[in-house]
Enzyme design. Structure first.
Site, mmCIF file in Angstrom:
data_model
loop_
_atom_site.group_PDB
_atom_site.id
_atom_site.type_symbol
_atom_site.label_atom_id
_atom_site.label_comp_id
_atom_site.label_asym_id
_atom_site.label_seq_id
_atom_site.Cartn_x
_atom_site.Cartn_y
_atom_site.Cartn_z
ATOM 1 N N MET A 109 0.652 -16.508 -5.105
ATOM 2 C CA MET A 109 -0.534 -16.031 -5.761
ATOM 3 C C MET A 109 -1.747 -16.609 -5.047
ATOM 4 S SD MET A 109 -1.795 -16.326 -9.734
ATOM 5 C CE MET A 109 -0.646 -17.613 -10.080
ATOM 6 N N PRO A 110 -2.237 -15.958 -4.002
ATOM 7 C CA PRO A 110 -3.409 -16.458 -3.273
ATOM 8 C C PRO A 110 -4.673 -16.383 -4.121
ATOM 9 C CG PRO A 110 -2.230 -14.828 -1.966
ATOM 10 C CD PRO A 110 -1.656 -14.795 -3.342
ATOM 11 N N PHE A 111 -5.528 -17.360 -3.903
ATOM 12 C CA PHE A 111 -6.842 -17.407 -4.544
ATOM 13 C C PHE A 111 -7.855 -17.674 -3.450
ATOM 14 C CE2 PHE A 111 -10.401 -19.797 -6.187
ATOM 15 C CZ PHE A 111 -10.756 -19.105 -7.326
ATOM 16 N N PHE A 138 -6.121 -13.025 -5.825
ATOM 17 C CA PHE A 138 -7.397 -13.161 -6.526
ATOM 18 C C PHE A 138 -8.504 -13.447 -5.521
ATOM 19 C CE2 PHE A 138 -4.142 -14.068 -9.540
ATOM 20 C CZ PHE A 138 -4.602 -13.550 -10.737
#
Length: 65
Positions: free
Chosen positions: A1-3, A41
């Protein structure tokens, strides 16, 4: 889940330009790292030039020159 957090000065980036940034970063993470776009995100923070300093001076002051 990259941010990913992008910070830019609040000098008039349009909604279209911000959308292009969001899409471009999402595509880059998918292409380079194989990350799922649905769980990527991207946040864009717009910072007032009075609150952004370079070399001991605010961007507002530097731009006055």
């Amino acid at each position: 889940m990259p941010f990913v957090n992008i910070r830019i000065t609040n000098e008039g980036a349009t909604a279209e330009q911000k959308q292009r940034l969001i899409q471009g970063v999402t595509d880059l993470l998918a292409d380079v790292l194989g990350k799922n776009p649905a769980t990527t995100f991207v946040i864009i923070d717009e910072v007032d030039t009075d609150n952004w300093g370079i070399g001991g001076e605010s961007v507002s002051e530097l731009r006055k020159r």
